[in-house]
Design a protein around this motif. Sequence first.
Motif, PDB file in Angstrom:
ATOM      1  N   THR A   1       0.827  -1.200   0.000  1.00 38.83           N
ATOM      2  CA  THR A   1       0.000   0.000   0.000  1.00 38.83           C
ATOM      3  C   THR A   1       0.862   1.251   0.000  1.00 38.83           C
ATOM      4  N   SER A   2       0.280   2.363  -0.444  1.00 37.96           N
ATOM      5  CA  SER A   2       1.017   3.623  -0.461  1.00 37.96           C
ATOM      6  C   SER A   2       1.380   4.069   0.948  1.00 37.96           C
ATOM      7  N   ALA A   3       0.529   3.725   1.929  1.00 43.94           N
ATOM      8  CA  ALA A   3       0.856   4.080   3.312  1.00 43.94           C
ATOM      9  C   ALA A   3       2.145   3.406   3.752  1.00 43.94           C
ATOM     10  N   GLY A   4       2.379   2.199   3.282  1.00 45.93           N
ATOM     11  CA  GLY A   4       3.599   1.485   3.622  1.00 45.93           C
ATOM     12  C   GLY A   4       4.806   1.987   2.876  1.00 45.93           C
ATOM     13  N   ARG A   5       4.568   2.811   1.838  1.00 43.83           N
ATOM     14  CA  ARG A   5       5.664   3.392   1.055  1.00 43.83           C
ATOM     15  C   ARG A   5       5.772   4.893   1.285  1.00 43.83           C
ATOM     16  N   THR A   6       5.265   5.342   2.416  1.00 42.88           N
ATOM     17  CA  THR A   6       5.283   6.761   2.745  1.00 42.88           C
ATOM     18  C   THR A   6       6.061   6.986   4.034  1.00 42.88           C
ATOM     19  N   VAL A   7       7.000   7.915   3.993  1.00 45.97           N
ATOM     20  CA  VAL A   7       7.731   8.331   5.191  1.00 45.97           C
ATOM     21  C   VAL A   7       7.283   9.749   5.523  1.00 45.97           C
ATOM     22  N   VAL A   8       6.900   9.958   6.776  1.00 45.23           N
ATOM     23  CA  VAL A   8       6.395  11.247   7.227  1.00 45.23           C
ATOM     24  C   VAL A   8       7.408  11.859   8.199  1.00 45.23           C
ATOM     25  N   VAL A   9       7.805  13.092   7.937  1.00 45.85           N
ATOM     26  CA  VAL A   9       8.769  13.821   8.758  1.00 45.85           C
ATOM     27  C   VAL A   9       8.156  15.185   9.056  1.00 45.85           C
ATOM     28  N   ARG A  10       8.437  15.731  10.232  1.00 44.17           N
ATOM     29  CA  ARG A  10       7.882  17.040  10.548  1.00 44.17           C
ATOM     30  C   ARG A  10       8.968  18.021  10.951  1.00 44.17           C
TER      31      ARG A  10
ATOM     32  N   VAL B   1       5.807  14.223  -3.096  1.00 46.71           N
ATOM     33  CA  VAL B   1       6.048  14.861  -1.804  1.00 46.71           C
ATOM     34  C   VAL B   1       4.877  15.782  -1.505  1.00 46.71           C
ATOM     35  N   ARG B   2       4.228  15.547  -0.351  1.00 47.25           N
ATOM     36  CA  ARG B   2       3.114  16.388   0.078  1.00 47.25           C
ATOM     37  C   ARG B   2       3.509  17.159   1.332  1.00 47.25           C
ATOM     38  N   LEU B   3       3.041  18.404   1.412  1.00 50.87           N
ATOM     39  CA  LEU B   3       3.309  19.271   2.556  1.00 50.87           C
ATOM     40  C   LEU B   3       1.993  19.597   3.247  1.00 50.87           C
ATOM     41  N   PHE B   4       1.951  19.345   4.555  1.00 50.24           N
ATOM     42  CA  PHE B   4       0.787  19.628   5.386  1.00 50.24           C
ATOM     43  C   PHE B   4       1.211  20.559   6.516  1.00 50.24           C
ATOM     44  N   GLU B   5       0.274  21.311   7.036  1.00 44.97           N
ATOM     45  CA  GLU B   5       0.539  22.075   8.247  1.00 44.97           C
ATOM     46  C   GLU B   5       0.578  21.125   9.446  1.00 44.97           C
ATOM     47  N   THR B   6       1.359  21.473  10.458  1.00 43.52           N
ATOM     48  CA  THR B   6       1.427  20.609  11.638  1.00 43.52           C
ATOM     49  C   THR B   6       0.162  20.704  12.486  1.00 43.52           C
ATOM     50  N   GLY B   7      -0.753  21.595  12.120  1.00 45.72           N
ATOM     51  CA  GLY B   7      -2.054  21.618  12.774  1.00 45.72           C
ATOM     52  C   GLY B   7      -2.955  20.479  12.366  1.00 45.72           C
ATOM     53  N   GLU B   8      -2.495  19.650  11.416  1.00 50.45           N
ATOM     54  CA  GLU B   8      -3.266  18.477  10.979  1.00 50.45           C
ATOM     55  C   GLU B   8      -2.798  17.272  11.792  1.00 50.45           C
ATOM     56  N   PRO B   9      -3.527  16.887  12.861  1.00 49.99           N
ATOM     57  CA  PRO B   9      -3.018  15.858  13.769  1.00 49.99           C
ATOM     58  C   PRO B   9      -2.821  14.501  13.121  1.00 49.99           C
ATOM     59  N   ALA B  10      -3.650  14.145  12.148  1.00 50.75           N
ATOM     60  CA  ALA B  10      -3.527  12.829  11.525  1.00 50.75           C
ATOM     61  C   ALA B  10      -2.176  12.673  10.828  1.00 50.75           C
ATOM     62  N   TRP B  11      -1.607  13.765  10.346  1.00 49.34           N
ATOM     63  CA  TRP B  11      -0.294  13.706   9.696  1.00 49.34           C
ATOM     64  C   TRP B  11       0.820  13.983  10.687  1.00 49.34           C
ATOM     65  N   ARG B  12       0.621  14.945  11.568  1.00 52.78           N
ATOM     66  CA  ARG B  12       1.658  15.298  12.548  1.00 52.78           C
ATOM     67  C   ARG B  12       2.061  14.092  13.382  1.00 52.78           C
ATOM     68  N   GLU B  13       1.088  13.308  13.774  1.00 55.20           N
ATOM     69  CA  GLU B  13       1.374  12.196  14.687  1.00 55.20           C
ATOM     70  C   GLU B  13       2.041  11.011  13.999  1.00 55.20           C
ATOM     71  N   ARG B  14       2.082  11.000  12.673  1.00 52.17           N
ATOM     72  CA  ARG B  14       2.750   9.910  11.943  1.00 52.17           C
ATOM     73  C   ARG B  14       4.243  10.160  11.756  1.00 52.17           C
ATOM     74  N   ALA B  15       4.712  11.330  12.119  1.00 54.74           N
ATOM     75  CA  ALA B  15       6.095  11.701  11.821  1.00 54.74           C
ATOM     76  C   ALA B  15       7.081  10.794  12.540  1.00 54.74           C
ATOM     77  N   VAL B  16       8.110  10.374  11.818  1.00 57.36           N
ATOM     78  CA  VAL B  16       9.132   9.503  12.410  1.00 57.36           C
ATOM     79  C   VAL B  16       9.949  10.246  13.455  1.00 57.36           C
ATOM     80  N   ASN B  17       9.940  11.571  13.401  1.00 54.82           N
ATOM     81  CA  ASN B  17      10.697  12.387  14.366  1.00 54.82           C
ATOM     82  C   ASN B  17       9.765  13.173  15.270  1.00 54.82           C
ATOM     83  N   ALA B  18       8.577  12.667  15.511  1.00 54.32           N
ATOM     84  CA  ALA B  18       7.597  13.400  16.324  1.00 54.32           C
ATOM     85  C   ALA B  18       8.154  13.751  17.697  1.00 54.32           C
ATOM     86  N   GLY B  19       8.986  12.878  18.259  1.00 56.41           N
ATOM     87  CA  GLY B  19       9.531  13.128  19.592  1.00 56.41           C
ATOM     88  C   GLY B  19      10.371  14.380  19.671  1.00 56.41           C
ATOM     89  N   ALA B  20      10.954  14.789  18.543  1.00 56.13           N
ATOM     90  CA  ALA B  20      11.786  15.993  18.547  1.00 56.13           C
ATOM     91  C   ALA B  20      10.956  17.253  18.739  1.00 56.13           C
TER      92      ALA B  20
END
Length: 304
Positions: free
Chosen positions: A45-54, A126-145
């Motif tokens: 699936t595309s979700a499995g081929r997507t890396v999310v960074v914030r 490559v898609r760009l979202f605002e970090t106010g979108e929680p569904a995308w923000r919370e998927r980030a591999v570096n969310a802890g930063a």
Amino acid sequence: MNVYATDDPRSTLTPVSASPPDHDAPIAAAQYVDLGRLLSPDAATSAGRTVVVRAQNVVLAHTAARAGDDLDNGTLDGELAVVVTDDSPAFTVHVDGEEHLIDEPGLVVVPPGTSRLAVHGDGPLVRLFETGEPAWRERAVNAGAYALDHPRVTLLRRWPEPVGGRAVRFYRLAGVPDEPGRFGRVFRTRAFMVNFLPPQEGPRDPRRLSPHTHDDFEQLSLAVRGTYVHHIRTPWLNDSTGWRDDEHVTLGSPSLAVIPPPTVHTSAAVDPGVNQLIDIFSPPRADFSAKPGWVLNADDYPAP
């Protein structure tokens, strides 16, 4: 600190600080993400081929898309931007019952609301979202930063609504030649600024680097071709426990470097073939916006 050659267009910039940074706050560490290593090209699936960074204000989703993928963007409160490179596949934007075919490089801006992308070939999107979108923000591999906001980075306040109202807009790179005195090919939205830097054949001259700083905004440097060394120096503050050694980090493509203020930084292409960076900022840069002719879609997206 800004060390530009006299023929570098950035040497004429006037610094503009959107808000006074907290000069007493610690300086965040730079982040380096090897997107190619994290991608799962065999995922079904595309979700499995997507890396999310914030970063502080922007979420970047890099998808190794395949023909037939249906990329669901969800229902967004802000605009979506899609960065389309020479290697990206054609796709159709579906929004508000309309269809918009995109089959060449450039920047697509999709208005708030529900949208999806139907993909017609294989390649990176490559898609760009605002970090106010929680569904995308919370998927980030570096969310802890970003468990806490970075106090040295100005928080996003959207720039004015586009002229003519909300609509899908596509800004083609074709027909936009390099121009003396202009730095790259710059487009902005209400929340983002994207600079398509020209492809560079071969390594950068090590005698012509451009170390510089930003007072109150991050820089996201997306490598889409070639290999880069990111040179980053963290200024010394009174608290020596926050001092860091200089960094010289080599990343291939695709990769992303998130460069915090006020670090001294410059990036050098080192691949013998084609190298290309795309720089991303959020909110849009006021200094670039103040230069006549630099922002190619300024008539659509006015400055505050």
